[in-house]
Design an enzyme around this catalytic site. Structure first.
Site, PDB file in Angstrom:
ATOM      1  N   GLY A  36      -6.431  -2.158  24.138  1.00 49.13           N
ATOM      2  CA  GLY A  36      -5.144  -1.639  23.657  1.00 49.13           C
ATOM      3  C   GLY A  36      -5.232  -0.296  22.950  1.00 49.13           C
TER       4      GLY A  36
ATOM      5  N   ASN B 266      -8.349  -2.057  10.363  1.00 50.69           N
ATOM      6  CA  ASN B 266      -8.184  -0.604  10.429  1.00 50.69           C
ATOM      7  C   ASN B 266      -9.445   0.123   9.978  1.00 50.69           C
ATOM      8  OD1 ASN B 266      -5.029  -1.520   9.402  1.00 50.69           O
ATOM      9  ND2 ASN B 266      -5.366  -0.503  11.353  1.00 50.69           N
ATOM     10  N   LEU B 267      -9.542   1.359  10.468  1.00 47.82           N
ATOM     11  CA  LEU B 267     -10.798   2.101  10.290  1.00 47.82           C
ATOM     12  C   LEU B 267     -11.178   2.323   8.822  1.00 47.82           C
ATOM     13  CD1 LEU B 267     -13.126   3.645  11.626  1.00 47.82           C
ATOM     14  CD2 LEU B 267     -11.672   5.689  11.601  1.00 47.82           C
TER      15      LEU B 267
ATOM     16  N   TYR C  11       0.827  -1.220   0.000  1.00 48.19           N
ATOM     17  CA  TYR C  11       0.000   0.000   0.000  1.00 48.19           C
ATOM     18  C   TYR C  11       0.862   1.271   0.000  1.00 48.19           C
ATOM     19  CZ  TYR C  11      -3.069   3.539   2.223  1.00 48.19           C
ATOM     20  OH  TYR C  11      -3.754   4.675   2.549  1.00 48.19           O
TER      21      TYR C  11
ATOM     22  N   LYS D  61       8.907  -2.780  15.528  1.00 45.19           N
ATOM     23  CA  LYS D  61       9.295  -1.438  15.044  1.00 45.19           C
ATOM     24  C   LYS D  61      10.299  -0.802  15.998  1.00 45.19           C
ATOM     25  CE  LYS D  61       6.852  -1.366  11.338  1.00 45.19           C
ATOM     26  NZ  LYS D  61       7.531  -1.526  10.058  1.00 45.19           N
TER      27      LYS D  61
ATOM     28  N   TYR E  31       3.952  -6.555  17.079  1.00 41.21           N
ATOM     29  CA  TYR E  31       4.159  -5.691  15.910  1.00 41.21           C
ATOM     30  C   TYR E  31       4.878  -4.406  16.328  1.00 41.21           C
ATOM     31  CZ  TYR E  31       3.238  -2.021  12.528  1.00 41.21           C
ATOM     32  OH  TYR E  31       3.402  -0.960  11.678  1.00 41.21           O
TER      33      TYR E  31
ATOM     34  N   ASN F  23       1.560  -9.879   0.958  1.00 36.70           N
ATOM     35  CA  ASN F  23       0.389  -9.040   1.229  1.00 36.70           C
ATOM     36  C   ASN F  23       0.159  -8.017   0.112  1.00 36.70           C
ATOM     37  OD1 ASN F  23      -1.811  -8.431   2.944  1.00 36.70           O
ATOM     38  ND2 ASN F  23      -0.748  -6.618   3.696  1.00 36.70           N
TER      39      ASN F  23
ATOM     40  N   SER G 255       6.665   3.543  12.961  1.00 37.21           N
ATOM     41  CA  SER G 255       5.260   3.794  13.290  1.00 37.21           C
ATOM     42  C   SER G 255       5.173   4.602  14.572  1.00 37.21           C
ATOM     43  CB  SER G 255       4.566   2.441  13.491  1.00 37.21           C
ATOM     44  OG  SER G 255       3.345   2.612  14.147  1.00 37.21           O
TER      45      SER G 255
ATOM     46  N   TYR H  81       5.213   6.815  10.987  1.00 31.05           N
ATOM     47  CA  TYR H  81       3.936   7.158  10.367  1.00 31.05           C
ATOM     48  C   TYR H  81       2.836   7.185  11.415  1.00 31.05           C
ATOM     49  CZ  TYR H  81       6.301   4.954   6.280  1.00 31.05           C
ATOM     50  OH  TYR H  81       7.174   4.568   5.312  1.00 31.05           O
TER      51      TYR H  81
HETATM   52  P1  NAD Z   1       1.566  -3.612   3.110  1.00 35.83           P
HETATM   53  O1  NAD Z   1       1.314  -4.930   3.760  1.00 35.83           O
HETATM   54  O2  NAD Z   1       0.588  -3.117   2.117  1.00 35.83           O
HETATM   55  O3  NAD Z   1       3.007  -3.614   2.427  1.00 35.83           O
HETATM   56  C1  NAD Z   1       4.094  -4.341   2.954  1.00 35.83           C
HETATM   57  C2  NAD Z   1       4.708  -5.140   1.808  1.00 35.83           C
HETATM   58  O4  NAD Z   1       5.804  -5.897   2.315  1.00 35.83           O
HETATM   59  C3  NAD Z   1       3.722  -6.150   1.187  1.00 35.83           C
HETATM   60  O5  NAD Z   1       3.695  -5.948  -0.203  1.00 35.83           O
HETATM   61  C4  NAD Z   1       4.304  -7.522   1.550  1.00 35.83           C
HETATM   62  O6  NAD Z   1       4.059  -8.466   0.556  1.00 35.83           O
HETATM   63  C5  NAD Z   1       5.776  -7.195   1.719  1.00 35.83           C
HETATM   64  N1  NAD Z   1       6.518  -8.083   2.629  1.00 35.83           N
HETATM   65  C6  NAD Z   1       6.199  -8.436   3.899  1.00 35.83           C
HETATM   66  N2  NAD Z   1       7.136  -9.251   4.405  1.00 35.83           N
HETATM   67  C7  NAD Z   1       8.077  -9.426   3.435  1.00 35.83           C
HETATM   68  C8  NAD Z   1       9.289 -10.158   3.354  1.00 35.83           C
HETATM   69  N3  NAD Z   1       9.730 -10.913   4.373  1.00 35.83           N
HETATM   70  N4  NAD Z   1       9.992 -10.104   2.214  1.00 35.83           N
HETATM   71  C9  NAD Z   1       9.575  -9.374   1.156  1.00 35.83           C
HETATM   72  N5  NAD Z   1       8.428  -8.652   1.177  1.00 35.83           N
HETATM   73  C10 NAD Z   1       7.696  -8.680   2.306  1.00 35.83           C
HETATM   74  O7  NAD Z   1       1.760  -2.552   4.301  1.00 35.83           O
HETATM   75  P2  NAD Z   1       1.831  -0.965   4.219  1.00 35.83           P
HETATM   76  O8  NAD Z   1       0.628  -0.419   4.871  1.00 35.83           O
HETATM   77  O9  NAD Z   1       2.215  -0.523   2.878  1.00 35.83           O
HETATM   78  O10 NAD Z   1       3.026  -0.711   5.233  1.00 35.83           O
HETATM   79  C11 NAD Z   1       4.362  -0.540   4.798  1.00 35.83           C
HETATM   80  C12 NAD Z   1       5.246  -0.368   6.001  1.00 35.83           C
HETATM   81  O11 NAD Z   1       4.799   0.751   6.760  1.00 35.83           O
HETATM   82  C13 NAD Z   1       5.226  -1.570   6.955  1.00 35.83           C
HETATM   83  O12 NAD Z   1       6.531  -1.773   7.447  1.00 35.83           O
HETATM   84  C14 NAD Z   1       4.301  -1.117   8.058  1.00 35.83           C
HETATM   85  O13 NAD Z   1       4.583  -1.742   9.279  1.00 35.83           O
HETATM   86  C15 NAD Z   1       4.603   0.372   8.121  1.00 35.83           C
HETATM   87  N6  NAD Z   1       3.494   1.140   8.700  1.00 35.83           N
HETATM   88  C16 NAD Z   1       2.255   1.056   8.142  1.00 35.83           C
HETATM   89  C17 NAD Z   1       1.191   1.754   8.728  1.00 35.83           C
HETATM   90  C18 NAD Z   1      -0.195   1.665   8.157  1.00 35.83           C
HETATM   91  O14 NAD Z   1      -1.147   2.052   8.836  1.00 35.83           O
HETATM   92  N7  NAD Z   1      -0.394   1.195   6.921  1.00 35.83           N
HETATM   93  C19 NAD Z   1       1.400   2.541   9.879  1.00 35.83           C
HETATM   94  C20 NAD Z   1       2.686   2.609  10.401  1.00 35.83           C
HETATM   95  C21 NAD Z   1       3.739   1.912   9.804  1.00 35.83           C
HETATM   96  N1  UFG Z   2     -11.854   1.806  14.813  1.00 36.24           N
HETATM   97  C1  UFG Z   2     -13.213   1.591  14.962  1.00 36.24           C
HETATM   98  N2  UFG Z   2     -13.774   0.582  14.246  1.00 36.24           N
HETATM   99  C2  UFG Z   2     -13.071  -0.209  13.395  1.00 36.24           C
HETATM  100  C3  UFG Z   2     -11.681   0.023  13.247  1.00 36.24           C
HETATM  101  C4  UFG Z   2     -11.101   1.033  13.977  1.00 36.24           C
HETATM  102  O1  UFG Z   2     -13.892   2.268  15.725  1.00 36.24           O
HETATM  103  O2  UFG Z   2     -13.646  -1.127  12.791  1.00 36.24           O
HETATM  104  C5  UFG Z   2     -11.229   2.891  15.572  1.00 36.24           C
HETATM  105  C6  UFG Z   2     -10.169   2.392  16.549  1.00 36.24           C
HETATM  106  O3  UFG Z   2     -10.755   2.031  17.771  1.00 36.24           O
HETATM  107  C7  UFG Z   2      -9.275   3.630  16.648  1.00 36.24           C
HETATM  108  C8  UFG Z   2      -9.381   4.286  15.270  1.00 36.24           C
HETATM  109  O4  UFG Z   2     -10.568   3.740  14.678  1.00 36.24           O
HETATM  110  O5  UFG Z   2      -9.807   4.504  17.587  1.00 36.24           O
HETATM  111  C9  UFG Z   2      -8.200   3.983  14.366  1.00 36.24           C
HETATM  112  O6  UFG Z   2      -7.983   2.566  14.353  1.00 36.24           O
HETATM  113  P1  UFG Z   2      -7.005   1.862  13.312  1.00 36.24           P
HETATM  114  O7  UFG Z   2      -7.023   0.399  13.620  1.00 36.24           O
HETATM  115  O8  UFG Z   2      -7.327   2.297  11.932  1.00 36.24           O
HETATM  116  O9  UFG Z   2      -5.608   2.500  13.655  1.00 36.24           O
HETATM  117  P2  UFG Z   2      -4.762   2.493  15.020  1.00 36.24           P
HETATM  118  O10 UFG Z   2      -4.524   3.917  15.363  1.00 36.24           O
HETATM  119  O11 UFG Z   2      -5.347   1.628  16.037  1.00 36.24           O
HETATM  120  O12 UFG Z   2      -3.450   1.743  14.531  1.00 36.24           O
HETATM  121  C10 UFG Z   2      -2.635   2.290  13.515  1.00 36.24           C
HETATM  122  C11 UFG Z   2      -1.965   1.181  12.728  1.00 36.24           C
HETATM  123  C12 UFG Z   2      -1.001   0.436  13.589  1.00 36.24           C
HETATM  124  C13 UFG Z   2      -0.059   1.385  14.262  1.00 36.24           C
HETATM  125  C14 UFG Z   2      -0.835   2.445  15.002  1.00 36.24           C
HETATM  126  C15 UFG Z   2       0.056   3.483  15.608  1.00 36.24           C
HETATM  127  O13 UFG Z   2      -2.908   0.270  12.226  1.00 36.24           O
HETATM  128  O14 UFG Z   2      -0.238  -0.407  12.764  1.00 36.24           O
HETATM  129  O15 UFG Z   2      -1.698   3.110  14.082  1.00 36.24           O
HETATM  130  O16 UFG Z   2       0.754   4.121  14.613  1.00 36.24           O
HETATM  131  F1  UFG Z   2       0.709   0.706  15.130  1.00 36.24           F
END
Ligand code: NAD
Ligand code: UFG
Length: 331
Positions: free
Chosen positions: A293, A200-201, A11, A154, A150, A35, A124, A178
């Site tokens: 959490g 996620n929301l 993504y 990080k 998770y 993924n 994160s 992020y």
């Molecule tokens: P995503 O799952 O869409 O992308 C991650 C990609 O990594 C996927 O394409 C998956 O196939 C690949 N991958 C996973 N393990 C692998 C491995 N061992 N070898 C090769 N490829 C591998 O996730 P995203 O939302 O794009 O997130 C990207 C990064 O940002 C992640 O490290 C995630 O933890 C971090 N991050 C995401 C969020 C969020 O809300 N999306 C928030 C904070 C941090």
């Molecule tokens: N929420 C709902 N209903 C849902 C999903 C989420 O009410 O079906 C609420 C949650 O309770 C929270 C808010 O929407 O209050 C955001 O929730 P997300 O799950 O979208 O995001 P978080 O903030 O919980 O978590 C995100 C990432 C994690 C990261 C964290 C801190 O998913 O990977 O931010 O950066 F660790």
């Protein structure tokens, strides 16, 4: 620059890939497609008229990884690859530590042995843990009361990167913390499309909007916030992607962390109402018990990135919702 993007079909990685190509960088992507889908490469090509070189490789496979570095001399690695589902990480901790931490060590080993000394890491806001404060700033300690594997991966990776920077002063390392990325490229060609029931929301809201799920459960309406629902810092993924371009320009020796967020808190209920307004349709929702959490309030102090990287988020949640609706209509 020649840049290796790990997790580049995911993504966030795919959005950054587009911005990098548009800025004239040459990129190669490595992803094991655990993924993401290979078709993302077609979308990147459609948007940029350039198809990045792709390596279907698992970062746990050190030999295959070394082979990628043997063949191309990279200036920089941007490291997105990793597993990211909080609940899954509690059920499968070993898989998360292995996939996220071991694979990062492999990547750093390959970089070190091929004299690649620049890396930008996807961290994160979760590394701040629970410190009883609403707005996170980079001077705060990290790793406080982390509640899931998770988040700990990080934190651990950041510690490894700090130690590497100390051991070898030639390394320039940026960790981007992020907040909550939402939205997608304005073309609607790229986006987040999780299988099954999303955690996620925004992905959950998308499935309610398309009728795949009946209603959104809002987890908790008795928090100490104006409307009782949790506050988060939702950042448009294109703004987030541009933060990576700014980070490239800001690379300097040592380890540096930056928050990438808007600094503006939005409640779950505000997000629901904004979605209804932009889409012009009601979004079925009900209040449900708190999710274990969840922190009541978590948003960024983005000043360090503004001052040092000359970057700030421009887009609004309404922009993100509009682009999300385009993505949904393209599916
Ligand atoms: P995503 O799952 O869409 O992308 C991650 C990609 O990594 C996927 O394409 C998956 O196939 C690949 N991958 C996973 N393990 C692998 C491995 N061992 N070898 C090769 N490829 C591998 O996730 P995203 O939302 O794009 O997130 C990207 C990064 O940002 C992640 O490290 C995630 O933890 C971090 N991050 C995401 C969020 C969020 O809300 N999306 C928030 C904070 C941090
Ligand atoms: N929420 C709902 N209903 C849902 C999903 C989420 O009410 O079906 C609420 C949650 O309770 C929270 C808010 O929407 O209050 C955001 O929730 P997300 O799950 O979208 O995001 P978080 O903030 O919980 O978590 C995100 C990432 C994690 C990261 C964290 C801190 O998913 O990977 O931010 O950066 F660790």
């Amino acid at each position: 620059m020649k840049i290796l993007v790990t997790g580049g079909t995911g993504y966030i990685g795919s959005h950054v890939a587009v911005e990098l190509i548009n800025q004239g960088h040459t990129i190669e992507i490595v992803d094991n497609l655990s993924n993401s889908q290979i078709e993302v490469l077609d979308k990147i090509e459609q948007i940029t008229s350039t198809r990045p070189v792709f390596h279907e490789v698992d970062l746990l496979d050190q030999l295959a990884l070394d082979h990628i570095f043997d063949n191309t001399s990279f200036d920089l690695v941007i490291h997105f690859a990793g597993l990211k589902a909080v609940a899954e990480s509690i059920e499968q901790p070993l898989r998360y530590y292995d996939n996220n931490v071991t694979s990062t060590i492999n990547l750093l080993e390959s970089m070190q042995s091929h004299s690649v000394k620049n890396i930008i890491f996807s961290s994160s806001a979760t590394v701040y843990g629970d410190q009883g404060v609403d707005q996170c700033v980079e001077t705060m300690p990290t790793g406080i009361k982390l509640t899931n594997p998770y988040g700990k991966t990080k934190y651990m990776i950041e510690e490894i990167l700090k130690d590497l920077a100390i051991s070898n002063p030639e390394f320039s390392i940026i960790s981007l913390r992020y907040f909550n990325p939402i939205g997608n490229h304005t073309s609607g060609l790229l986006g987040e499309n999780p299988n099954g029931i999303p955690n996620n929301l925004m992905p959950y809201i998308m499935k309610v909007a398309t009728g795949e799920l009946p209603e959104l459960n809002i987890f908790g309406n008795d928090y100490d916030t104006e409307d009782g629902t949790c506050l988060r810092d939702y950042i448009h993924v294109v703004d987030l992607a541009k933060g990576h371009l700014a980070a490239i320009d800001g690379l300097k020796p040592g380890f540096t962390a930056y928050n990438l967020g808007t600094g503006r808190p939005t409640s779950v209920l505000e997000m629901v109402h904004a979605f209804e307004k932009v889409s012009g349709k009601p979004l079925p929702h009900k209040f449900a018990p708190r999710r274990p959490g969840d922190l009541p309030k978590l948003y960024a102090n983005p000043k360090k990135a503004e001052q040092e990287l000359k970057w700030h988020a421009n887009l609004t949640i309404e922009d993100a919702i509009k682009d999300t609706l385009t993505f949904i209509s393209n599916k």
